[in-house]
Design a protein around this motif. Structure first.
Motif, PDB file in Angstrom:
ATOM      1  N   ALA A  91       0.787  -1.316   0.000  1.00  0.00           N
ATOM      2  CA  ALA A  91       0.085  -0.022   0.138  1.00  0.00           C
ATOM      3  C   ALA A  91       0.861   1.151  -0.030  1.00  0.00           C
ATOM      4  CB  ALA A  91      -0.879   0.002   1.122  1.00  0.00           C
ATOM      5  N   TYR A  92       2.083   1.114   0.606  1.00  0.00           N
ATOM      6  CA  TYR A  92       2.892   2.361   0.393  1.00  0.00           C
ATOM      7  C   TYR A  92       2.944   2.654  -0.834  1.00  0.00           C
ATOM      8  CZ  TYR A  92       4.157   2.402   5.428  1.00  0.00           C
ATOM      9  OH  TYR A  92       4.107   2.660   6.921  1.00  0.00           O
ATOM     10  N   GLY A  93       3.137   1.907  -1.799  1.00  0.00           N
ATOM     11  CA  GLY A  93       3.433   2.323  -3.229  1.00  0.00           C
ATOM     12  C   GLY A  93       2.206   3.461  -3.849  1.00  0.00           C
ATOM     13  N   GLY A  94       1.128   3.391  -3.197  1.00  0.00           N
ATOM     14  CA  GLY A  94       0.433   4.233  -3.395  1.00  0.00           C
ATOM     15  C   GLY A  94       0.540   5.820  -3.119  1.00  0.00           C
ATOM     16  N   SER A  95       1.378   5.860  -2.094  1.00  0.00           N
ATOM     17  CA  SER A  95       1.578   7.253  -1.404  1.00  0.00           C
ATOM     18  C   SER A  95       3.315   7.269  -1.115  1.00  0.00           C
ATOM     19  CB  SER A  95       0.833   7.352  -0.305  1.00  0.00           C
ATOM     20  OG  SER A  95       1.005   6.607   0.771  1.00  0.00           O
ATOM     21  N   ASP A  96       3.809   6.807  -2.080  1.00  0.00           N
ATOM     22  CA  ASP A  96       5.431   6.543  -1.731  1.00  0.00           C
ATOM     23  C   ASP A  96       6.056   8.204  -1.598  1.00  0.00           C
ATOM     24  OD1 ASP A  96       8.289   6.614  -2.745  1.00  0.00           O
ATOM     25  OD2 ASP A  96       7.534   4.399  -2.419  1.00  0.00           O
ATOM     26  N   LEU A  97       7.006   8.216  -0.542  1.00  0.00           N
ATOM     27  CA  LEU A  97       7.467   9.540  -0.286  1.00  0.00           C
ATOM     28  C   LEU A  97       8.158  10.061  -1.558  1.00  0.00           C
ATOM     29  CD1 LEU A  97       8.712  11.396   1.950  1.00  0.00           C
ATOM     30  CD2 LEU A  97      10.889   9.809   1.770  1.00  0.00           C
ATOM     31  N   LEU A  98       8.727   9.327  -2.443  1.00  0.00           N
ATOM     32  CA  LEU A  98       9.528   9.760  -3.403  1.00  0.00           C
ATOM     33  C   LEU A  98       8.627  10.619  -4.636  1.00  0.00           C
ATOM     34  CD1 LEU A  98      11.993   6.916  -4.321  1.00  0.00           C
ATOM     35  CD2 LEU A  98      12.215   8.720  -2.631  1.00  0.00           C
ATOM     36  N   CYS A  99       7.315  10.271  -4.501  1.00  0.00           N
ATOM     37  CA  CYS A  99       6.271  10.884  -5.292  1.00  0.00           C
ATOM     38  C   CYS A  99       5.884  12.227  -4.915  1.00  0.00           C
ATOM     39  CB  CYS A  99       5.107   9.966  -5.650  1.00  0.00           C
ATOM     40  SG  CYS A  99       5.783   8.429  -6.426  1.00  0.00           S
ATOM     41  N   TYR A 100       6.191  12.661  -3.707  1.00  0.00           N
ATOM     42  CA  TYR A 100       5.533  13.949  -3.220  1.00  0.00           C
ATOM     43  C   TYR A 100       6.561  14.950  -3.071  1.00  0.00           C
ATOM     44  CZ  TYR A 100       1.293  11.527  -3.073  1.00  0.00           C
ATOM     45  OH  TYR A 100      -0.039  10.785  -3.589  1.00  0.00           O
ATOM     46  N   ARG A 101       6.748  16.117  -4.043  1.00  0.00           N
ATOM     47  CA  ARG A 101       7.725  17.007  -3.907  1.00  0.00           C
ATOM     48  C   ARG A 101       7.444  18.377  -3.391  1.00  0.00           C
ATOM     49  NH1 ARG A 101      11.333  14.631  -7.913  1.00  0.00           N
ATOM     50  NH2 ARG A 101      10.946  12.630  -7.590  1.00  0.00           N
ATOM     51  N   ALA A 102       8.151  19.000  -2.858  1.00  0.00           N
ATOM     52  CA  ALA A 102       7.886  20.481  -2.237  1.00  0.00           C
ATOM     53  C   ALA A 102       7.459  21.228  -3.313  1.00  0.00           C
ATOM     54  CB  ALA A 102       9.134  20.861  -1.604  1.00  0.00           C
ATOM     55  N   GLU A 103       6.781  22.170  -2.853  1.00  0.00           N
ATOM     56  CA  GLU A 103       6.133  23.261  -3.664  1.00  0.00           C
ATOM     57  C   GLU A 103       7.176  24.499  -3.622  1.00  0.00           C
ATOM     58  OE1 GLU A 103       2.748  24.036  -1.426  1.00  0.00           O
ATOM     59  OE2 GLU A 103       1.640  23.205  -2.917  1.00  0.00           O
ATOM     60  N   GLY A 104       8.130  24.303  -2.888  1.00  0.00           N
ATOM     61  CA  GLY A 104       9.282  25.334  -3.033  1.00  0.00           C
ATOM     62  C   GLY A 104      10.032  25.138  -1.425  1.00  0.00           C
ATOM     63  N   PRO A 105      11.420  25.642  -1.541  1.00  0.00           N
ATOM     64  CA  PRO A 105      11.907  26.555  -2.476  1.00  0.00           C
ATOM     65  C   PRO A 105      12.465  25.763  -3.732  1.00  0.00           C
ATOM     66  CG  PRO A 105      13.418  26.333  -0.648  1.00  0.00           C
ATOM     67  CD  PRO A 105      11.845  25.745  -0.214  1.00  0.00           C
ATOM     68  N   GLU A 106      12.946  26.236  -4.555  1.00  0.00           N
ATOM     69  CA  GLU A 106      13.246  25.613  -5.884  1.00  0.00           C
ATOM     70  C   GLU A 106      14.394  24.886  -5.840  1.00  0.00           C
ATOM     71  OE1 GLU A 106      13.051  23.747  -9.290  1.00  0.00           O
ATOM     72  OE2 GLU A 106      11.632  25.211  -8.669  1.00  0.00           O
ATOM     73  N   ALA A 107      15.268  25.352  -4.746  1.00  0.00           N
ATOM     74  CA  ALA A 107      16.580  24.420  -4.509  1.00  0.00           C
ATOM     75  C   ALA A 107      16.297  22.917  -3.722  1.00  0.00           C
ATOM     76  CB  ALA A 107      17.489  25.287  -3.567  1.00  0.00           C
ATOM     77  N   LEU A 108      15.290  23.002  -3.097  1.00  0.00           N
ATOM     78  CA  LEU A 108      14.538  21.806  -2.376  1.00  0.00           C
ATOM     79  C   LEU A 108      14.187  20.958  -3.612  1.00  0.00           C
ATOM     80  CD1 LEU A 108      14.488  19.755  -0.155  1.00  0.00           C
ATOM     81  CD2 LEU A 108      12.315  21.323   0.494  1.00  0.00           C
ATOM     82  N   ARG A 109      13.388  21.588  -4.496  1.00  0.00           N
ATOM     83  CA  ARG A 109      12.940  20.802  -5.369  1.00  0.00           C
ATOM     84  C   ARG A 109      13.897  20.229  -6.473  1.00  0.00           C
ATOM     85  NH1 ARG A 109       7.714  20.998  -7.001  1.00  0.00           N
ATOM     86  NH2 ARG A 109       8.426  21.164  -9.389  1.00  0.00           N
ATOM     87  N   ALA A 110      14.935  20.966  -6.559  1.00  0.00           N
ATOM     88  CA  ALA A 110      15.886  20.435  -7.396  1.00  0.00           C
ATOM     89  C   ALA A 110      16.806  19.517  -6.825  1.00  0.00           C
ATOM     90  CB  ALA A 110      16.934  21.452  -7.892  1.00  0.00           C
ATOM     91  N   ARG A 111      16.881  19.427  -5.494  1.00  0.00           N
ATOM     92  CA  ARG A 111      17.698  18.312  -4.507  1.00  0.00           C
ATOM     93  C   ARG A 111      16.700  17.050  -4.625  1.00  0.00           C
ATOM     94  NH1 ARG A 111      19.818  19.435   1.382  1.00  0.00           N
ATOM     95  NH2 ARG A 111      21.030  21.064   0.190  1.00  0.00           N
ATOM     96  N   GLN A 112      15.528  17.190  -4.575  1.00  0.00           N
ATOM     97  CA  GLN A 112      14.487  16.179  -4.501  1.00  0.00           C
ATOM     98  C   GLN A 112      14.726  15.291  -6.108  1.00  0.00           C
ATOM     99  OE1 GLN A 112      11.019  17.931  -3.441  1.00  0.00           O
ATOM    100  NE2 GLN A 112      10.943  17.279  -1.193  1.00  0.00           N
ATOM    101  N   VAL A 138      -1.181  16.808  -1.466  1.00  0.00           N
ATOM    102  CA  VAL A 138      -2.582  16.384  -1.982  1.00  0.00           C
ATOM    103  C   VAL A 138      -2.248  15.019  -2.563  1.00  0.00           C
ATOM    104  CG1 VAL A 138      -4.466  16.692  -3.346  1.00  0.00           C
ATOM    105  CG2 VAL A 138      -3.440  18.772  -2.091  1.00  0.00           C
ATOM    106  N   HIS A 139      -2.931  14.002  -2.233  1.00  0.00           N
ATOM    107  CA  HIS A 139      -2.879  12.636  -2.694  1.00  0.00           C
ATOM    108  C   HIS A 139      -3.110  12.738  -4.270  1.00  0.00           C
ATOM    109  CE1 HIS A 139      -2.855   8.289  -2.756  1.00  0.00           C
ATOM    110  NE2 HIS A 139      -3.877   8.641  -3.805  1.00  0.00           N
ATOM    111  N   ARG A 140      -2.282  12.083  -4.919  1.00  0.00           N
ATOM    112  CA  ARG A 140      -2.284  11.600  -6.468  1.00  0.00           C
ATOM    113  C   ARG A 140      -2.490  10.140  -6.619  1.00  0.00           C
ATOM    114  NH1 ARG A 140       1.032  14.566 -11.356  1.00  0.00           N
ATOM    115  NH2 ARG A 140       0.029  13.125 -13.211  1.00  0.00           N
ATOM    116  N   ALA A 141      -3.563   9.919  -7.095  1.00  0.00           N
ATOM    117  CA  ALA A 141      -3.568   8.440  -7.529  1.00  0.00           C
ATOM    118  C   ALA A 141      -2.454   8.032  -8.548  1.00  0.00           C
ATOM    119  CB  ALA A 141      -4.963   8.082  -8.200  1.00  0.00           C
ATOM    120  N   GLN A 142      -2.052   6.881  -8.294  1.00  0.00           N
ATOM    121  CA  GLN A 142      -1.062   6.083  -9.092  1.00  0.00           C
ATOM    122  C   GLN A 142      -1.693   4.954 -10.087  1.00  0.00           C
ATOM    123  OE1 GLN A 142       1.990   6.985  -9.245  1.00  0.00           O
ATOM    124  NE2 GLN A 142       2.235   8.283  -7.481  1.00  0.00           N
TER     125      GLN A 142
END
Length: 235
Positions: A91-112, A138-142
């Motif tokens: 079930a973790y695949g449906g909300s995997d940490l790696l799929c949820y990115r920060a809205e900002g700052p851009e440097a963090l988004r780039a690191r992710q 916000v959840h996004r279905a896979q």
């Protein structure tokens, strides 16, 4: 055997048993808390558990016996509830940490993106699971087919392996990281570091909270034990 029990044995030794390997204390075989025979599928795992018993001093300290605890969990809890545990991990695949990115700052988004995108690429290449990313919480279905392929990977583990995979997944919040560690795509330390990119970012800017750091250190040790157990299952 819980805390407060005094050491009563002189020798702890891993020995072959009918269906695997056990640990004997002065010749007497261990049993799990549910009174089932203590059995490890490999000699290496039994020896790791035996070493924990041998290292106990005047009083038994279960917190210092993670491999014993893991084998007990596999026998008493995971094996009887294998379907439910496998479903919980998948079930973790449906909300995997790696799929949820920060809205900002851009440097963090780039690191992710730099550190997490290669793992999502690996999940697609190794398992045929194409996961999509989203900004914010916000959840996004896979895609159901992608999730089914990840579940198929989870279901290849027996009760012992699934016990370790559960810990890797729950501690990191990422089934992809857990599978990558289990399948030697990542070293345990790197997998744990990648699961904490957001926390590390905050620490860089706001400093380290001592209580949070102590909790993270404990979880890092548990993550390492789970990865080590998988290695012992292959030894």
């Amino acid at each position: 055997m819980g805390a407060g029990v005094k050491r009563f044995w002189k020798e702890a030794k891993a020995e072959a048993a009918e269906d695997g390997w056990t640990v004997r204390l002065d010749g007497r075989p261990l049993r799990t808390p549910a009174k089932a025979p203590f059995l490890a599928p490999t000699r290496a795992l039994a020896e790791a558990a035996a070493a924990e018993w041998a290292a106990q001093e005047a009083e038994v300290k279960p917190a210092e016996m993670p491999f014993t605890r893991a084998v007990n969990t596999a026998i008493d809890r995971t094996a009887p509830e294998w379907e439910a545990v496998a479903a919980a991990v998948a079930a973790y695949g449906g909300s995997d940490l790696l799929c949820y990115r920060a809205e900002g700052p851009e440097a963090l988004r780039a690191r992710q993106a730099a550190h997490w995108d290669p793992l999502l690429d690996w999940a697609r290449e190794a398992h045929g699971a194409r996961l999509v990313t989203a900004s914010g919480i916000v959840h996004r279905a896979q895609d159901e087919a992608a999730l089914a392929r990840l579940e198929a990977a989870v279901r290849r583990f027996d009760a012992y392996g699934l016990t370790a995979l559960y810990d890797l997944t729950a501690l990191s919040g990422s089934l992809v990281i857990a599978l990558a560690v289990a399948q030697r795509r990542l070293e345990a330390g790197e997998g744990w570091r990648l699961s904490r990119l957001d926390e590390s970012w905050n620490e860089e800017f706001w400093g380290v909270d001592d209580l949070a750091a102590a909790t993270a250190a404990r979880k890092a040790r548990d993550f390492e034990v789970a990865a080590r157990m998988l290695a012992l299952l292959e030894a």
